[in-house]
Design a protein around this motif. Structure first.
Motif, mmCIF file in Angstrom:
data_model
loop_
_atom_site.group_PDB
_atom_site.id
_atom_site.type_symbol
_atom_site.label_atom_id
_atom_site.label_comp_id
_atom_site.label_asym_id
_atom_site.label_seq_id
_atom_site.Cartn_x
_atom_site.Cartn_y
_atom_site.Cartn_z
ATOM 1 N N ARG A 103 0.840 -1.200 0.000
ATOM 2 C CA ARG A 103 0.000 0.000 0.000
ATOM 3 C C ARG A 103 0.878 1.255 0.000
ATOM 4 N NH1 ARG A 103 -5.466 -0.831 1.405
ATOM 5 N NH2 ARG A 103 -5.630 1.359 2.020
ATOM 6 N N HIS A 104 1.958 1.194 0.756
ATOM 7 C CA HIS A 104 2.893 2.317 0.830
ATOM 8 C C HIS A 104 3.541 2.559 -0.534
ATOM 9 C CE1 HIS A 104 5.789 5.020 2.773
ATOM 10 N NE2 HIS A 104 6.738 4.414 2.086
ATOM 11 N N GLN A 105 3.936 1.477 -1.204
ATOM 12 C CA GLN A 105 4.642 1.597 -2.477
ATOM 13 C C GLN A 105 3.712 1.944 -3.645
ATOM 14 O OE1 GLN A 105 7.983 1.461 -2.849
ATOM 15 N NE2 GLN A 105 8.155 1.203 -0.632
ATOM 16 N N LEU A 106 2.458 1.547 -3.549
ATOM 17 C CA LEU A 106 1.528 1.722 -4.677
ATOM 18 C C LEU A 106 0.751 3.032 -4.638
ATOM 19 C CD1 LEU A 106 0.106 -1.925 -4.937
ATOM 20 C CD2 LEU A 106 1.591 -0.766 -6.586
ATOM 21 N N ARG A 107 0.977 3.859 -3.636
ATOM 22 C CA ARG A 107 0.297 5.149 -3.594
ATOM 23 C C ARG A 107 0.733 6.025 -4.775
ATOM 24 N NH1 ARG A 107 -2.624 6.264 0.861
ATOM 25 N NH2 ARG A 107 -2.331 4.900 2.663
ATOM 26 N N THR A 108 -0.184 6.840 -5.240
ATOM 27 C CA THR A 108 0.133 7.785 -6.310
ATOM 28 C C THR A 108 0.974 8.932 -5.748
ATOM 29 O OG1 THR A 108 -1.911 9.015 -5.903
ATOM 30 C CG2 THR A 108 -2.010 7.222 -7.530
ATOM 31 N N LYS A 109 1.466 9.774 -6.630
ATOM 32 C CA LYS A 109 2.329 10.876 -6.204
ATOM 33 C C LYS A 109 1.621 11.834 -5.254
ATOM 34 C CE LYS A 109 5.376 10.831 -10.249
ATOM 35 N NZ LYS A 109 5.882 11.611 -11.408
ATOM 36 N N ASP A 110 0.298 11.935 -5.405
ATOM 37 C CA ASP A 110 -0.437 12.838 -4.513
ATOM 38 C C ASP A 110 -0.955 12.135 -3.259
ATOM 39 O OD1 ASP A 110 -2.329 11.282 -5.694
ATOM 40 O OD2 ASP A 110 -3.603 12.923 -6.403
ATOM 41 N N GLY A 111 -0.498 10.892 -3.035
ATOM 42 C CA GLY A 111 -0.808 10.193 -1.791
ATOM 43 C C GLY A 111 -2.080 9.371 -1.816
ATOM 44 N N ARG A 112 -2.752 9.287 -2.949
ATOM 45 C CA ARG A 112 -3.993 8.509 -3.021
ATOM 46 C C ARG A 112 -3.693 7.041 -3.293
ATOM 47 N NH1 ARG A 112 -6.864 8.974 -6.937
ATOM 48 N NH2 ARG A 112 -5.416 10.016 -8.355
ATOM 49 N N LEU A 113 -4.654 6.191 -2.961
ATOM 50 C CA LEU A 113 -4.534 4.764 -3.236
ATOM 51 C C LEU A 113 -5.857 4.296 -3.844
ATOM 52 C CD1 LEU A 113 -2.511 2.392 -2.863
ATOM 53 C CD2 LEU A 113 -3.748 1.806 -0.788
ATOM 54 N N PRO A 114 -5.963 4.283 -5.171
ATOM 55 C CA PRO A 114 -7.195 3.851 -5.837
ATOM 56 C C PRO A 114 -7.546 2.405 -5.480
ATOM 57 C CG PRO A 114 -5.731 4.969 -7.375
ATOM 58 C CD PRO A 114 -4.941 4.719 -6.119
ATOM 59 N N LEU A 115 -8.823 2.070 -5.638
ATOM 60 C CA LEU A 115 -9.303 0.740 -5.250
ATOM 61 C C LEU A 115 -8.525 -0.377 -5.923
ATOM 62 C CD1 LEU A 115 -11.321 -1.048 -3.765
ATOM 63 C CD2 LEU A 115 -12.898 -0.764 -5.701
ATOM 64 N N PHE A 116 -8.243 -0.249 -7.210
ATOM 65 C CA PHE A 116 -7.521 -1.312 -7.914
ATOM 66 C C PHE A 116 -6.147 -1.543 -7.299
ATOM 67 C CE2 PHE A 116 -4.679 -2.763 -11.379
ATOM 68 C CZ PHE A 116 -5.270 -4.000 -11.610
ATOM 69 N N ARG A 117 -5.498 -0.450 -6.894
ATOM 70 C CA ARG A 117 -4.175 -0.591 -6.266
ATOM 71 C C ARG A 117 -4.293 -1.187 -4.868
ATOM 72 N NH1 ARG A 117 0.142 4.015 -8.082
ATOM 73 N NH2 ARG A 117 -0.389 4.066 -10.297
ATOM 74 N N GLU A 118 -5.389 -0.890 -4.173
ATOM 75 C CA GLU A 118 -5.640 -1.538 -2.882
ATOM 76 C C GLU A 118 -5.772 -3.040 -3.064
ATOM 77 O OE1 GLU A 118 -8.044 0.738 0.304
ATOM 78 O OE2 GLU A 118 -9.096 1.105 -1.569
ATOM 79 N N MET A 119 -6.482 -3.444 -4.116
ATOM 80 C CA MET A 119 -6.660 -4.864 -4.399
ATOM 81 C C MET A 119 -5.334 -5.516 -4.771
ATOM 82 S SD MET A 119 -10.242 -4.533 -6.526
ATOM 83 C CE MET A 119 -10.457 -6.304 -6.798
ATOM 84 N N MET A 120 -4.506 -4.800 -5.538
ATOM 85 C CA MET A 120 -3.178 -5.312 -5.884
ATOM 86 C C MET A 120 -2.332 -5.522 -4.635
ATOM 87 S SD MET A 120 -2.143 -3.065 -9.260
ATOM 88 C CE MET A 120 -0.449 -3.666 -9.186
ATOM 89 N N ALA A 121 -2.385 -4.570 -3.723
ATOM 90 C CA ALA A 121 -1.617 -4.677 -2.479
ATOM 91 C C ALA A 121 -2.083 -5.877 -1.666
ATOM 92 C CB ALA A 121 -1.762 -3.389 -1.660
#
Length: 310
Positions: A103-121
């Motif tokens: 989750r820490h690594q997959l955050r976007t540059k503006d600090g958001r974590l979209p649902l798809f990236r949450e699922m990837m994590a």
């Protein structure tokens, strides 16, 4: 150093690995010690195959509890607990820490974590844990099911060490990884659902005063609800995994050659309802297990012991 909760939109300034690993291990030990008897019942119900005339050893969760306690006593309800506690420390540490790391690594540059990236994590965390989960589950299942599969056969129940030694001698280390594919199907799919669901539910609740962390009851209820929903959804994978990892079958019980064969034979011989055997007891196991684990994980016990700021 405690970071913001998984549901927080803010970028975490740093990722402290050691306290997260320790918190994950502590969370796993406490959680599994509380719910292990339910897990034993789940295993026995899932491995139970209905006879040609509809005969079966257990009729329900309560019936399984009653018969197990009567035949094997209190210690019988915790058969296999020692090996589970031994492995649950690295398993939960890997699972919870890996999810936070991804989750820490997959955050976007503006600090958001979209649902798809949450699922990837979450999926990445589930994949990482199977290196420990597979042998843990394999050994635990043999011990938990011993009272059912050896009933009336006069068999001597082996210890976890004896089972592990025998497998390594006959099949090498790979013998401890029987059912890896089924374990991966269960744990990856579970984590893909569980972690995003928990993070978003946890983010909805009230925060601690002066902190971005959720209050105690919010994390607990979020963990319970997320664990319950996720466990029910992946029960078919858990049934197949449990059947494949059982080394000693009862008299007249079917053996399987792999995941596809297990799905096909269970469907043909027992019908679609068989894929949800032990589903209720599994939900009763996973819900409090993850509720307890998430609360312990976020309490910052390791930070306190290490003298770090929480």
């Amino acid at each position: 150093m405690m970071t913001s909760t998984p549901g927080s939109p803010k970028l975490q300034p740093q990722f402290s690995l050691l306290p997260k690993i320790l918190n994950g291990g502590i969370a796993g030990i406490i959680g599994v010690s509380c719910v292990f008897p339910l897990d034993l019942v789940k295993t026995r119900l899932q491995n139970q195959q209905v006879g040609p005339k509809g005969e079966k050893m257990y009729n329900s969760i309560a019936d399984c509890f009653k018969k197990t306690a009567k035949a094997e006593g209190f210690s019988g309800m915790y058969r296999g607990c020692a090996v589970n506690v031994l492995f649950i420390t690295p398993e939960k540490a890997i699972k919870l820490t890996a999810n936070d790391f991804f989750r820490h690594q997959l955050r976007t540059k503006d600090g958001r974590l979209p649902l798809f990236r949450e699922m990837m994590a979450g999926g990445g965390a589930g994949l990482c844990q199977i290196v420990v989960t597979t042998p843990m589950e394999l050994l635990k299942i043999q011990l938990q099911d011993a009272g059912r599969s050896t009933k009336g056969q006069g068999a001597v129940r082996a210890s976890a060490l004896q089972i592990a030694t025998s497998l390594v001698k006959s099949k090498g280390i790979s013998g401890l990884y029987k059912g890896t594919l089924a374990t991966a199907l269960r744990d990856v799919s579970f984590s893909i659902v569980y972690f995003p669901l928990f993070a978003n539910l946890n983010a909805l609740g009230p925060r601690k005063q002066g902190s971005n962390e959720a209050v105690f009851w919010c994390s607990f209820l979020s963990g319970c609800l997320s664990g319950c929903i996720s466990s029910i959804l992946v029960t078919p994978f858990d049934v197949v995994k449990t059947r494949l990892q059982l080394l000693r079958k009862g008299i007249g019980e079917t053996s399987y050659t792999g995941v596809p064969d297990a799905f096909r034979r269970i469907w043909q011989n027992e019908g679609p309802r068989a894929f949800f055997k032990g589903g209720a007891s599994r939900a009763l196991v996973i819900a409090p297990l993850f509720g307890i684990a998430q609360v312990v994980y976020f309490l910052g016990v390791a930070e306190y012991c290490l003298g770090l700021e929480c």
